[in-house]
Design a protein around this motif. Structure first.
Motif, PDB file in Angstrom:
ATOM      1  N   VAL A   4      43.303  24.433  19.015  1.00  0.00           N
ATOM      2  CA  VAL A   4      42.064  25.353  19.082  1.00  0.00           C
ATOM      3  C   VAL A   4      40.964  24.570  18.909  1.00  0.00           C
ATOM      4  O   VAL A   4      40.713  23.794  18.111  1.00  0.00           O
ATOM      5  CB  VAL A   4      42.333  26.474  18.090  1.00  0.00           C
ATOM      6  N   THR A   5      39.630  24.800  19.439  1.00  0.00           N
ATOM      7  CA  THR A   5      38.299  24.195  19.476  1.00  0.00           C
ATOM      8  C   THR A   5      37.208  25.327  19.410  1.00  0.00           C
ATOM      9  O   THR A   5      37.904  26.699  19.381  1.00  0.00           O
ATOM     10  CB  THR A   5      38.102  23.547  20.483  1.00  0.00           C
ATOM     11  N   VAL A   6      36.184  25.078  18.871  1.00  0.00           N
ATOM     12  CA  VAL A   6      35.248  26.114  18.874  1.00  0.00           C
ATOM     13  C   VAL A   6      35.059  26.918  20.073  1.00  0.00           C
ATOM     14  O   VAL A   6      34.763  27.895  20.102  1.00  0.00           O
ATOM     15  CB  VAL A   6      33.963  25.430  18.444  1.00  0.00           C
ATOM     16  N   ALA A   7      35.328  26.176  20.989  1.00  0.00           N
ATOM     17  CA  ALA A   7      35.004  26.840  22.520  1.00  0.00           C
ATOM     18  C   ALA A   7      36.091  27.696  22.743  1.00  0.00           C
ATOM     19  O   ALA A   7      35.717  28.902  23.321  1.00  0.00           O
ATOM     20  CB  ALA A   7      35.165  25.816  23.678  1.00  0.00           C
ATOM     21  N   ASN A   8      37.400  27.607  22.306  1.00  0.00           N
ATOM     22  CA  ASN A   8      38.441  28.589  22.698  1.00  0.00           C
ATOM     23  C   ASN A   8      38.777  29.329  21.329  1.00  0.00           C
ATOM     24  O   ASN A   8      39.567  30.020  21.439  1.00  0.00           O
ATOM     25  CB  ASN A   8      39.511  28.225  23.264  1.00  0.00           C
ATOM     26  N   PHE A   9      38.110  29.107  20.135  1.00  0.00           N
ATOM     27  CA  PHE A   9      38.408  29.868  19.113  1.00  0.00           C
ATOM     28  C   PHE A   9      38.473  31.483  18.790  1.00  0.00           C
ATOM     29  O   PHE A   9      39.686  32.032  18.608  1.00  0.00           O
ATOM     30  CB  PHE A   9      37.645  29.402  17.864  1.00  0.00           C
ATOM     31  N   GLU A  10      37.437  31.861  19.579  1.00  0.00           N
ATOM     32  CA  GLU A  10      37.307  33.406  19.719  1.00  0.00           C
ATOM     33  C   GLU A  10      38.492  34.148  20.495  1.00  0.00           C
ATOM     34  O   GLU A  10      38.987  35.065  19.897  1.00  0.00           O
ATOM     35  CB  GLU A  10      35.944  33.867  20.340  1.00  0.00           C
ATOM     36  N   ALA A  11      38.766  33.511  21.667  1.00  0.00           N
ATOM     37  CA  ALA A  11      39.645  34.063  22.557  1.00  0.00           C
ATOM     38  C   ALA A  11      41.186  33.953  21.811  1.00  0.00           C
ATOM     39  O   ALA A  11      42.171  34.805  21.896  1.00  0.00           O
ATOM     40  CB  ALA A  11      39.777  33.460  23.908  1.00  0.00           C
ATOM     41  N   GLU A  12      41.482  32.709  21.379  1.00  0.00           N
ATOM     42  CA  GLU A  12      42.833  32.155  21.106  1.00  0.00           C
ATOM     43  C   GLU A  12      43.271  32.269  19.476  1.00  0.00           C
ATOM     44  O   GLU A  12      44.388  32.478  19.306  1.00  0.00           O
ATOM     45  CB  GLU A  12      43.138  30.634  21.171  1.00  0.00           C
ATOM     46  N   VAL A  13      42.091  32.904  18.878  1.00  0.00           N
ATOM     47  CA  VAL A  13      42.563  33.209  17.424  1.00  0.00           C
ATOM     48  C   VAL A  13      41.958  34.707  16.978  1.00  0.00           C
ATOM     49  O   VAL A  13      42.915  35.654  16.687  1.00  0.00           O
ATOM     50  CB  VAL A  13      41.855  32.202  16.294  1.00  0.00           C
ATOM     51  N   PHE A  26      45.439  23.899  10.048  1.00  0.00           N
ATOM     52  CA  PHE A  26      44.269  23.021   9.761  1.00  0.00           C
ATOM     53  C   PHE A  26      45.043  21.487   9.450  1.00  0.00           C
ATOM     54  O   PHE A  26      45.616  21.607   8.385  1.00  0.00           O
ATOM     55  CB  PHE A  26      43.229  23.407   8.773  1.00  0.00           C
ATOM     56  N   TRP A  27      44.798  20.339  10.333  1.00  0.00           N
ATOM     57  CA  TRP A  27      45.605  19.069  10.244  1.00  0.00           C
ATOM     58  C   TRP A  27      44.794  18.248  10.604  1.00  0.00           C
ATOM     59  O   TRP A  27      43.357  18.206  11.058  1.00  0.00           O
ATOM     60  CB  TRP A  27      46.763  19.041  11.032  1.00  0.00           C
ATOM     61  N   SER A  59      40.940  19.277  11.902  1.00  0.00           N
ATOM     62  CA  SER A  59      39.857  19.513  10.896  1.00  0.00           C
ATOM     63  C   SER A  59      39.109  18.408  11.204  1.00  0.00           C
ATOM     64  O   SER A  59      37.727  18.838  10.734  1.00  0.00           O
ATOM     65  CB  SER A  59      40.295  19.803   9.611  1.00  0.00           C
ATOM     66  N   ASP A  60      39.144  17.182  11.390  1.00  0.00           N
ATOM     67  CA  ASP A  60      38.197  16.265  11.814  1.00  0.00           C
ATOM     68  C   ASP A  60      37.227  16.612  12.826  1.00  0.00           C
ATOM     69  O   ASP A  60      35.975  16.164  12.988  1.00  0.00           O
ATOM     70  CB  ASP A  60      38.873  14.764  11.973  1.00  0.00           C
ATOM     71  N   GLY A  70      36.562  27.385   4.921  1.00  0.00           N
ATOM     72  CA  GLY A  70      36.417  26.976   3.596  1.00  0.00           C
ATOM     73  C   GLY A  70      37.590  25.920   3.275  1.00  0.00           C
ATOM     74  O   GLY A  70      38.153  25.797   2.018  1.00  0.00           O
ATOM     75  N   VAL A  71      37.979  25.316   4.168  1.00  0.00           N
ATOM     76  CA  VAL A  71      39.084  24.152   4.111  1.00  0.00           C
ATOM     77  C   VAL A  71      38.861  23.225   3.198  1.00  0.00           C
ATOM     78  O   VAL A  71      37.792  22.426   3.474  1.00  0.00           O
ATOM     79  CB  VAL A  71      39.657  23.722   5.426  1.00  0.00           C
ATOM     80  N   ARG A  72      39.322  22.791   2.224  1.00  0.00           N
ATOM     81  CA  ARG A  72      39.135  21.919   1.246  1.00  0.00           C
ATOM     82  C   ARG A  72      40.140  20.693   1.068  1.00  0.00           C
ATOM     83  O   ARG A  72      39.848  19.680   0.681  1.00  0.00           O
ATOM     84  CB  ARG A  72      39.062  22.394  -0.244  1.00  0.00           C
TER      85      ARG A  72
END
Length: 302
Positions: A4-13, A26-27, A59-60, A70-72
């Motif tokens: 998942v990326t910003v581009a497909n986040f809305e559709a895939e998540v 998140f890895w 996450s990088d 809020g991933v820490r």
């Protein structure tokens, strides 16, 4: 599994989680614990066979998404349902703990099967295939006897088709719950109306006896209520509600609100199935149902 990326986040998540739970991992390539947890999540996605979808976010590369959640530290895992995060954990948990986390939130295989059969039944009804819908609803209830929504649709469809004995048998396991579950109470009202008609029917003109009583005394609420039960038993639902409104307009509290309760029951019986759409919104309410709900509110609140 899907990257998942910003581009497909809305559709895939977001959108996808409204149809199926999405587990977001998140890895990062350099993260040792991520290399331990990742294969466990991928294995469980396969093993759980559609009970959830795994979405992996680097996450990088996707710092905007990591910040939004809020991933820490990584790995961080978030479970998304209906477009919202419902739970999560940090660190490389062992497989047994990941299983416990999933089982806490995910529908069982039986519940998932029932949900699928129920959705197919609704689609069949929309397509005019009542017999196919009936088969699917029976399979849904068999797979998950605690699915009250599927059971409601099954019993209602059986009654609509005149299969009263089969409807009684399908309703029997939830009869004791009806007092506390509104839609089950609606079915019980319909079945009791049929019993009332069977006890009081004196031929095709049986309802005339109540017409005559009402003509003689417009405040004969018992006669009006009986007439409404006759009408509901015959699936003349809007006429039944019209009769119940006549009671409510004159005495809202008659017989501890019996007319209001019956009216609400009929509304549930005529409400068409309304499945969620892709963006999580609910389709517009049936115009007949909406009209009769407004009429009830107008009378009760006046």
């Amino acid at each position: 599994m899907i990257d998942v990326t910003v581009a497909n986040f809305e559709a895939e998540v977001i959108t996808a989680s409204q149809q199926q739970p999405v587990l977001v991992d998140f890895w990062a390539p350099w993260c040792g614990p991520c290399k331990t947890l990742g294969p466990i999540l991928e294995k469980l996605e396969t093993e759980y066979a559609g009970r959830f979808k795994l979405a992996k976010i680097d996450s990088d590369q996707e710092q905007q998404l990591a910040a939004m959640f809020g991933v820490r530290s990584i790995p961080t895992v978030v479970l998304m349902v209906d477009g919202q995060p419902v739970d999560g954990f940090m660190g490389a948990l062992p497989e047994t703990q990941v299983r416990a986390f999933l089982d806490k939130h995910l529908p069982s295989a039986e519940e998932q099967q029932a949900q699928g059969e129920h959705e197919e039944a609704q689609q069949a009804l929309e397509g005019g295939d009542a017999a196919g819908a009936l088969d699917k609803l029976q399979e849904a209830v068999q797979a998950d006897p605690d699915n009250d929504e599927a059971r409601f649709d099954l019993v209602r469809l059986l009654l609509q088709r005149g299969q009263v004995d089969a409807a009684r048998a399908a309703f029997a396991p939830v009869d004791a719950k009806a007092e506390g579950v509104q839609r089950l109470a609606a079915l019980k009202f319909w079945l009791s109306a049929m019993d009332f008609v069977a006890e009081h029917a004196d031929g095709p003109g049986a309802i005339d006896q109540f017409d005559q009583k009402i003509a003689a005394n417009k405040r004969d609420f018992a006669a009006r209520f009986s007439r409404a039960r006759f009408l509901a038993a015959g699936q003349r639902f809007t006429e039944a509600m019209d009769e119940l409104l006549e009671i409510l307009m004159r005495d809202k509290g008659w017989e501890e609100g019996a007319a209001r309760k019956a009216y609400v029951a009929v509304l549930d019986l005529i409400e068409p199935p309304r499945a969620k759409v892709a963006d999580g919104q609910i389709p517009p309410q049936d115009p007949v149902v909406a009209s009769y709900r407004r009429r009830l509110s107008s009378v009760v609140l006046s």
